[in-house]
Design a protein around this motif. Structure first.
Motif, PDB file in Angstrom:
ATOM      1  N   ILE A   1      36.682  47.576  54.675  1.00  0.00           N
ATOM      2  CA  ILE A   1      37.369  46.627  53.798  1.00  0.00           C
ATOM      3  C   ILE A   1      36.905  45.212  54.131  1.00  0.00           C
ATOM      4  O   ILE A   1      37.029  44.759  55.268  1.00  0.00           O
ATOM      5  N   LEU A   2      36.374  44.517  53.138  1.00  0.00           N
ATOM      6  CA  LEU A   2      35.971  43.126  53.291  1.00  0.00           C
ATOM      7  C   LEU A   2      36.945  42.241  52.530  1.00  0.00           C
ATOM      8  O   LEU A   2      37.206  42.474  51.349  1.00  0.00           O
ATOM      9  N   GLN A   3      37.471  41.215  53.215  1.00  0.00           N
ATOM     10  CA  GLN A   3      38.342  40.239  52.569  1.00  0.00           C
ATOM     11  C   GLN A   3      37.662  38.876  52.608  1.00  0.00           C
ATOM     12  O   GLN A   3      37.248  38.416  53.669  1.00  0.00           O
ATOM     13  N   VAL A   4      37.549  38.253  51.433  1.00  0.00           N
ATOM     14  CA  VAL A   4      36.877  36.957  51.319  1.00  0.00           C
ATOM     15  C   VAL A   4      37.827  35.982  50.633  1.00  0.00           C
ATOM     16  O   VAL A   4      38.358  36.270  49.562  1.00  0.00           O
ATOM     17  N   SER A   5      38.020  34.823  51.252  1.00  0.00           N
ATOM     18  CA  SER A   5      38.875  33.792  50.658  1.00  0.00           C
ATOM     19  C   SER A   5      38.024  32.582  50.298  1.00  0.00           C
ATOM     20  O   SER A   5      36.964  32.338  50.876  1.00  0.00           O
TER      21      SER A   5
ATOM     22  N   ILE B   1      36.544  45.708  48.598  1.00  0.00           N
ATOM     23  CA  ILE B   1      36.398  44.259  48.747  1.00  0.00           C
ATOM     24  C   ILE B   1      37.568  43.576  48.058  1.00  0.00           C
ATOM     25  O   ILE B   1      37.945  43.927  46.936  1.00  0.00           O
ATOM     26  N   ASN B   2      38.188  42.633  48.770  1.00  0.00           N
ATOM     27  CA  ASN B   2      39.319  41.873  48.261  1.00  0.00           C
ATOM     28  C   ASN B   2      38.926  40.399  48.252  1.00  0.00           C
ATOM     29  O   ASN B   2      38.465  39.868  49.272  1.00  0.00           O
ATOM     30  N   VAL B   3      39.109  39.727  47.114  1.00  0.00           N
ATOM     31  CA  VAL B   3      38.587  38.376  46.929  1.00  0.00           C
ATOM     32  C   VAL B   3      39.692  37.425  46.512  1.00  0.00           C
ATOM     33  O   VAL B   3      40.497  37.732  45.621  1.00  0.00           O
TER      34      VAL B   3
ATOM     35  N   ALA C   1      45.415  36.730  47.022  1.00  0.00           N
ATOM     36  CA  ALA C   1      46.673  36.054  47.338  1.00  0.00           C
ATOM     37  C   ALA C   1      47.773  36.363  46.340  1.00  0.00           C
ATOM     38  O   ALA C   1      48.863  35.780  46.420  1.00  0.00           O
ATOM     39  N   ASN C   2      47.516  37.281  45.402  1.00  0.00           N
ATOM     40  CA  ASN C   2      48.493  37.612  44.358  1.00  0.00           C
ATOM     41  C   ASN C   2      48.966  36.365  43.617  1.00  0.00           C
ATOM     42  O   ASN C   2      50.147  36.211  43.303  1.00  0.00           O
ATOM     43  N   ALA C   3      48.015  35.471  43.324  1.00  0.00           N
ATOM     44  CA  ALA C   3      48.345  34.208  42.672  1.00  0.00           C
ATOM     45  C   ALA C   3      48.338  34.312  41.155  1.00  0.00           C
ATOM     46  O   ALA C   3      48.860  33.433  40.467  1.00  0.00           O
ATOM     47  N   GLY C   4      47.731  35.352  40.598  1.00  0.00           N
ATOM     48  CA  GLY C   4      47.711  35.531  39.154  1.00  0.00           C
ATOM     49  C   GLY C   4      46.915  34.472  38.427  1.00  0.00           C
ATOM     50  O   GLY C   4      47.349  33.979  37.376  1.00  0.00           O
ATOM     51  N   LEU C   5      45.725  34.116  38.950  1.00  0.00           N
ATOM     52  CA  LEU C   5      44.950  33.028  38.361  1.00  0.00           C
ATOM     53  C   LEU C   5      43.651  33.492  37.703  1.00  0.00           C
ATOM     54  O   LEU C   5      42.850  32.672  37.277  1.00  0.00           O
ATOM     55  N   ILE C   6      43.426  34.798  37.602  1.00  0.00           N
ATOM     56  CA  ILE C   6      42.247  35.335  36.934  1.00  0.00           C
ATOM     57  C   ILE C   6      42.661  35.851  35.565  1.00  0.00           C
ATOM     58  O   ILE C   6      43.597  36.639  35.435  1.00  0.00           O
ATOM     59  N   SER C   7      41.931  35.413  34.521  1.00  0.00           N
ATOM     60  CA  SER C   7      42.297  35.802  33.162  1.00  0.00           C
ATOM     61  C   SER C   7      41.388  36.885  32.589  1.00  0.00           C
ATOM     62  O   SER C   7      41.832  37.681  31.756  1.00  0.00           O
TER      63      SER C   7
END
Length: 359
Positions: free
Chosen positions: A109-113, A129-131, A176-182
């Motif tokens: 699992i790769l996490q990228v911020s 992968i989590n972005v 971040a569960n920010a809901g900013l991707i449309s």
């Protein structure tokens, strides 16, 4: 000839500044307690198409800021224990066009911020992968991903529904569960992609391109799933219930709605290939065009009805969702079809198929 700058011969465990040359440079760094890719480092690839290869092990973290300039591709290779996430901070990566989770161990699992929304995320192998993206303050951001041999069909070498007996790669674009991707653009290459797509709470559209094929699953509440530019086949499972317009591509497509996920306002338009639709509930209206086969998968023992008045499916199959499921009566309305559907049980009577089974 391309130039090659190999680390750790130039990088050290101290703060370093590395500059590439005029050609295509390859720079390699280690991440971890004794790594050479460390907080405060600055890497400038210079001219050419430059690549940074990062090697990470279990629990490794490059959570601090490393500056990247004129580095077009970052390849992260995870060699640690399965299901243990490793992290990278991309806040000061400027000009990176591609991030790849490449040649990593299965289930890593790769996490990228802090990744720029202009960076294409590439997933291959049985990895996750989590972005988290930077500079996103409103839910109106489009991002791109590339699947090439992501996941696999497992030991059976085949599939029935997404996630059944297969090794599924997972890509989460909302760390971040920010809901900013449309919206998400998905390019698919290769013939054995099996992936779960998570765009977050605000994503409304997936658009697919490429010559490969894929088995996909998502629980995002989207309004558009457009595979009309796809050359290969797509098997997609929708787990969330929303009004979605689905467009098939040029291959043979299978469109699945999990139990309760299909709503009567959903629409399906098939492409050039043979298209199958699977609906996991009764008491719905099925609206399709260019769809050859509809499968009604039931678990309501008390029966129900399905209206096919807006569908051109020429074959209708019934399938229980579990062993022992028994419908007592099902009515299928075929009034608006040009011909009568073919069912496993029952007969056509002036546009109505009535299927009965003893209680």
């Amino acid at each position: 000839m391309p130039n090659h700058v190999w680390l750790p011969y130039i990088f050290t465990t101290n703060v370093d500044a590395v500059s590439g040359g005029a050609g295509d440079d390859t720079i390699t760094g280690l991440v971890g307690a004794s790594g050479t890719y460390t907080v405060g480092d600055n890497i400038n690839g210079g001219a050419g198409n430059d690549t940074l290869n990062l090697i990470l092990s279990s629990g490794d973290s490059a959570g601090g800021i490393v500056g990247l300039r004129s580095i077009e591709t970052v390849n992260a290779r995870l060699l640690g224990t399965a299901a243990t996430a490793v992290t990278l901070n991309a806040t000061d990566w400027v000009g990176v066009t591609t991030l790849t989770n490449a040649s990593s161990l299965a289930d890593s699992i790769l996490q990228v911020s802090g990744l720029a929304t202009t960076t294409k995320v590439v997933l291959n192998g049985n990895t996750d992968i989590n972005v988290g993206y930077s500079n996103t303050t409103t839910a109106s951001n489009a991002v791109s991903i590339f699947l090439n041999g992501a996941g696999d069909f497992g030991a059976t070498g085949a599939h029935t529904l997404a996630g059944t007996g297969m090794n599924t790669a997972n890509i989460d674009l909302d760390l971040a569960n920010a809901g900013l991707i449309s919206s998400v653009n998905v390019e698919i290459q290769g013939g054995a992609n099996v992936a779960r797509l998570e765009g977050g709470s605000s994503v409304t559209a997936y658009t697919l391109t490429g010559s490969g094929s894929a088995v996909l699953v998502t629980d995002d509440l989207i309004s558009s799933f457009d595979a009309s530019a796809m050359q290969g086949g797509v098997d997609i499972t929708f787990e969330g219930a929303s009004t979605v317009a689905v467009k098939g591509g040029n291959g043979n497509d299978t469109i699945n709605f999990a139990t309760g996920a299909y709503v009567s306002t959903d629409t399906i338009v098939g492409g050039a290939g043979t298209v199958s639709v699977r609906v996991g509930a009764f008491n719905r209206t099925l609206t399709t065009s260019g769809v050859e086969k509809a499968t009604l998968q039931y678990n309501e023992n008390g029966g129900g009805s399905v209206s096919m008045s807006g569908s051109d499916a020429s074959t209708i199959n019934l399938q229980p969702s579990a062993a022992g499921a028994a419908i007592h009566q099902l009515k299928i309305d075929l009034f608006s079809q040009s011909g009568c559907g073919t069912c496993k049980r029952g007969e056509c009577q002036t546009g109505i198929v009535l299927i009965k089974q003893a209680v």
